[in-house]
Design a protein around this motif. Structure first.
Motif, PDB file in Angstrom:
ATOM      1  N   LEU A 170     -51.671  18.550  84.040  1.00 29.19           N
ATOM      2  CA  LEU A 170     -52.874  18.508  83.202  1.00 29.19           C
ATOM      3  C   LEU A 170     -53.440  19.903  82.993  1.00 29.19           C
ATOM      4  O   LEU A 170     -53.750  20.305  81.856  1.00 29.19           O
ATOM      5  N   PHE A 171     -53.583  20.673  84.067  1.00 32.30           N
ATOM      6  CA  PHE A 171     -54.185  21.994  83.963  1.00 32.30           C
ATOM      7  C   PHE A 171     -53.333  22.936  83.112  1.00 32.30           C
ATOM      8  O   PHE A 171     -53.864  23.731  82.331  1.00 32.30           O
ATOM      9  N   ARG A 172     -52.004  22.891  83.263  1.00 33.62           N
ATOM     10  CA  ARG A 172     -51.165  23.750  82.437  1.00 33.62           C
ATOM     11  C   ARG A 172     -51.341  23.408  80.957  1.00 33.62           C
ATOM     12  O   ARG A 172     -51.429  24.295  80.111  1.00 33.62           O
ATOM     13  N   SER A 173     -51.388  22.114  80.646  1.00 35.71           N
ATOM     14  CA  SER A 173     -51.552  21.728  79.246  1.00 35.71           C
ATOM     15  C   SER A 173     -52.910  22.171  78.711  1.00 35.71           C
ATOM     16  O   SER A 173     -53.038  22.559  77.545  1.00 35.71           O
ATOM     17  N   ALA A 174     -53.933  22.139  79.568  1.00 33.38           N
ATOM     18  CA  ALA A 174     -55.259  22.606  79.147  1.00 33.38           C
ATOM     19  C   ALA A 174     -55.240  24.104  78.885  1.00 33.38           C
ATOM     20  O   ALA A 174     -55.857  24.593  77.935  1.00 33.38           O
ATOM     21  N   ALA A 175     -54.523  24.847  79.734  1.00 33.14           N
ATOM     22  CA  ALA A 175     -54.397  26.286  79.526  1.00 33.14           C
ATOM     23  C   ALA A 175     -53.693  26.580  78.207  1.00 33.14           C
ATOM     24  O   ALA A 175     -54.096  27.468  77.446  1.00 33.14           O
ATOM     25  N   LYS A 176     -52.664  25.811  77.922  1.00 31.90           N
ATOM     26  CA  LYS A 176     -51.818  26.053  76.759  1.00 31.90           C
ATOM     27  C   LYS A 176     -52.485  25.649  75.453  1.00 31.90           C
ATOM     28  O   LYS A 176     -52.378  26.359  74.442  1.00 31.90           O
ATOM     29  N   TYR A 177     -53.192  24.534  75.452  1.00 30.43           N
ATOM     30  CA  TYR A 177     -53.701  23.976  74.204  1.00 30.43           C
ATOM     31  C   TYR A 177     -55.215  24.127  74.013  1.00 30.43           C
ATOM     32  O   TYR A 177     -55.706  23.942  72.910  1.00 30.43           O
ATOM     33  N   ALA A 178     -55.946  24.427  75.094  1.00 34.52           N
ATOM     34  CA  ALA A 178     -57.394  24.571  74.966  1.00 34.52           C
ATOM     35  C   ALA A 178     -57.876  25.976  75.288  1.00 34.52           C
ATOM     36  O   ALA A 178     -58.833  26.456  74.693  1.00 34.52           O
ATOM     37  N   GLY A 179     -57.237  26.645  76.241  1.00 35.50           N
ATOM     38  CA  GLY A 179     -57.619  28.013  76.580  1.00 35.50           C
ATOM     39  C   GLY A 179     -59.087  28.135  76.934  1.00 35.50           C
ATOM     40  O   GLY A 179     -59.603  27.438  77.819  1.00 35.50           O
ATOM     41  N   ALA A 180     -59.791  29.022  76.225  1.00 37.94           N
ATOM     42  CA  ALA A 180     -61.203  29.285  76.515  1.00 37.94           C
ATOM     43  C   ALA A 180     -62.108  28.116  76.146  1.00 37.94           C
ATOM     44  O   ALA A 180     -63.301  28.128  76.482  1.00 37.94           O
ATOM     45  N   ASN A 181     -61.591  27.115  75.469  1.00 37.17           N
ATOM     46  CA  ASN A 181     -62.385  25.932  75.125  1.00 37.17           C
ATOM     47  C   ASN A 181     -62.391  24.891  76.238  1.00 37.17           C
ATOM     48  O   ASN A 181     -62.886  23.781  76.041  1.00 37.17           O
ATOM     49  N   ALA A 182     -61.835  25.249  77.401  1.00 41.64           N
ATOM     50  CA  ALA A 182     -61.726  24.295  78.511  1.00 41.64           C
ATOM     51  C   ALA A 182     -62.457  24.793  79.746  1.00 41.64           C
ATOM     52  O   ALA A 182     -62.619  25.991  79.967  1.00 41.64           O
ATOM     53  N   LEU A 183     -62.891  23.817  80.543  1.00 41.91           N
ATOM     54  CA  LEU A 183     -63.423  24.053  81.883  1.00 41.91           C
ATOM     55  C   LEU A 183     -62.535  23.297  82.855  1.00 41.91           C
ATOM     56  O   LEU A 183     -62.321  22.088  82.690  1.00 41.91           O
ATOM     57  N   GLY A 184     -61.999  23.987  83.847  1.00 42.15           N
ATOM     58  CA  GLY A 184     -61.163  23.342  84.855  1.00 42.15           C
ATOM     59  C   GLY A 184     -61.878  23.238  86.183  1.00 42.15           C
ATOM     60  O   GLY A 184     -62.494  24.207  86.641  1.00 42.15           O
ATOM     61  N   ILE A 185     -61.810  22.052  86.794  1.00 49.47           N
ATOM     62  CA  ILE A 185     -62.460  21.830  88.088  1.00 49.47           C
ATOM     63  C   ILE A 185     -61.456  21.192  89.043  1.00 49.47           C
ATOM     64  O   ILE A 185     -60.886  20.141  88.742  1.00 49.47           O
ATOM     65  N   ILE A 186     -61.241  21.821  90.186  1.00 42.79           N
ATOM     66  CA  ILE A 186     -60.368  21.251  91.206  1.00 42.79           C
ATOM     67  C   ILE A 186     -61.225  20.794  92.375  1.00 42.79           C
ATOM     68  O   ILE A 186     -62.086  21.529  92.868  1.00 42.79           O
ATOM     69  N   MET A 187     -61.001  19.544  92.797  1.00 45.86           N
ATOM     70  CA  MET A 187     -61.871  18.919  93.784  1.00 45.86           C
ATOM     71  C   MET A 187     -61.099  18.548  95.039  1.00 45.86           C
ATOM     72  O   MET A 187     -59.914  18.860  95.189  1.00 45.86           O
ATOM     73  N   THR A 188     -61.771  17.891  95.930  1.00 45.62           N
ATOM     74  CA  THR A 188     -61.254  17.526  97.244  1.00 45.62           C
ATOM     75  C   THR A 188     -59.850  16.938  97.199  1.00 45.62           C
ATOM     76  O   THR A 188     -59.534  16.146  96.318  1.00 45.62           O
ATOM     77  N   GLY A 189     -59.003  17.325  98.144  1.00 47.93           N
ATOM     78  CA  GLY A 189     -57.662  16.771  98.199  1.00 47.93           C
ATOM     79  C   GLY A 189     -56.746  17.561  99.104  1.00 47.93           C
ATOM     80  O   GLY A 189     -56.925  18.764  99.296  1.00 47.93           O
ATOM     81  N   MET A 190     -55.744  16.891  99.637  1.00 47.64           N
ATOM     82  CA  MET A 190     -54.763  17.538 100.497  1.00 47.64           C
ATOM     83  C   MET A 190     -53.639  18.121  99.657  1.00 47.64           C
ATOM     84  O   MET A 190     -53.277  17.573  98.621  1.00 47.64           O
TER      85      MET A 190
END
Length: 366
Positions: free
Chosen positions: A284-304
């Motif tokens: 998901l994050f790679r696709s957001a980087a590729k297709y949204a760039g500066a129009n995206a906000l990425g948030i990584i949350m709790t997880g192992m």
């Protein structure tokens, strides 16, 4: 280090036998008892309290959900739910997660012994993740999330390259459509509930990967939809990501963001497991980087683990704003910790600060 002491509570003799045998092969784990129902479990726990409990839901004399709530009231302990992969089981299991369980182990109705044998490595991983859970977070009701997937662990850990090639930005320089991409695992169901219920109906579209098996994600989305002001649904292939909507990646499928003109939609696809997960946050994050760039906000949350850490760095490098949940409010500070280590997170915020950060970003605040 002392081995993790596990109490197994399941009315299936086959499950008790196979799980005991399989978990005993891991030197970091010891099964102190395997009992048929919660009443036997309570008697055994008076002699020795376990570090982790593996708990069935449907059992005689006392159901697993009642037992779980009793444990969380008296002495919060990491609990891994052992649930049948059915629609009914998914709904009940979500109640268990809301009550304080850490994660889910799914089991089929048929071929149970073989499945448990094949999934032994994943079961051991679930136990170890549970043992690391932040019990303070369990006590205040901000746990659950991760689920053991049903795929056999591949010989080689695959990256997002297996699904989507890196680089080659297709993002627009400017667009009125902005999106939020969120990834979570262990502890994520309650953490996501906290964030999504705080968002107003006019917020940017949100794409979510929460590590969960098939069937469970639909029930999860339906539950959130009842609680939230925004519309929450399990994502469908080709669906547009609209403002005021949150799309949850279906269990067993990858979800990728795509651009359609000035708008965004999602592709829901099959593919190999990535970072031992499907859906994968990195995809998901790679696709957001590729297709949204500066129009995206990425948030990584709790997880192992580390799923999403490299993808968040790719989003930051593509001009996106990026946030990691802080250690104090994570049930397991694995994925955010790795994202911080790789330089993917511009900011580290507590869970309570994430909704405001989303709204400030949407309003143009930097």
């Amino acid at each position: 280090m002392n081995p993790i002491r596990v109490l197994l509570v399941d009315d299936s003799a086959v499950v008790r036998q196979v799980l005991t045998e399989q978990l005993a092969r891991d030197p970091a784990i010891t099964v102190i008892a395997a009992v048929a129902d919660p009443l036997f479990a309570m008697a055994r726990m008076q002699k020795e309290w376990p570090d982790v409990i593996i708990l069935d839901i449907e059992m005689p004399r006392m159901d697993g959900l009642t037992f779980l709530r009793k444990i969380m009231d008296e002495r919060p302990t990491p609990v891994v739910i052992c649930s049948t992969l059915t629609e009914k089981g998914a709904t009940t299991t979500l109640e268990a997660l809301a009550a304080g369980a850490v994660s889910i182990v799914t089991k089929p109705k048929l071929g149970l012994k073989r499945f448990m044998e094949e999934a032994s490595a994943d079961l051991a991983t679930a136990v170890k993740a549970a043992a690391q859970a932040n019990l303070r977070r369990l006590r205040i009701g901000a746990p659950p999330g991760d689920a053991v997937r049903r795929d056999s662990t591949p010989a080689m850990k695959l990256s997002a390259d297996a699904v989507l090639a890196p680089g080659g930005s297709c993002a627009l320089q400017q667009t009125t459509e902005r999106i939020v991409a969120i990834g979570a695992s262990t502890g994520g169901t309650q953490a996501l509930e906290h964030v999504l219920t705080a968002l107003p109906s006019g917020c940017p579209g949100v794409a979510v990967v929460q590590h969960m098996p098939e069937k469970f994600t639909r029930a999860f989305a339906e539950r959130l939809n009842r609680l939230c002001r925004i519309e929450v649904r399990e994502a469908r292939h080709g669906e547009r990501l609209l403002p005021g909507y949150a799309l949850i990646a279906p269990g067993g499928k990858h979800m990728m963001l795509k651009r359609s003109g000035a708008y965004y939609c999602v592709d829901v696809i099959d593919g190999p497991v990535v970072n031992r997960h499907r859906p994968s946050v990195d995809v998901l994050f790679r696709s957001a980087a590729k297709y949204a760039g500066a129009n995206a906000l990425g948030i990584i949350m709790t997880g192992m683990g580390d799923d999403g850490a490299r993808g968040l760095r790719e989003m930051r490098d593509a001009g996106a704003s990026t946030i990691a949940q802080d250690e104090a409010t994570c049930v397991v500070f694995g994925m955010p910790k790795e994202a911080v280590r790789l330089g993917g997170a511009q900011r580290v915020l507590p869970l309570s600060g994430l909704p405001r950060a989303i709204l400030e970003w949407a309003a143009g605040a930097k």
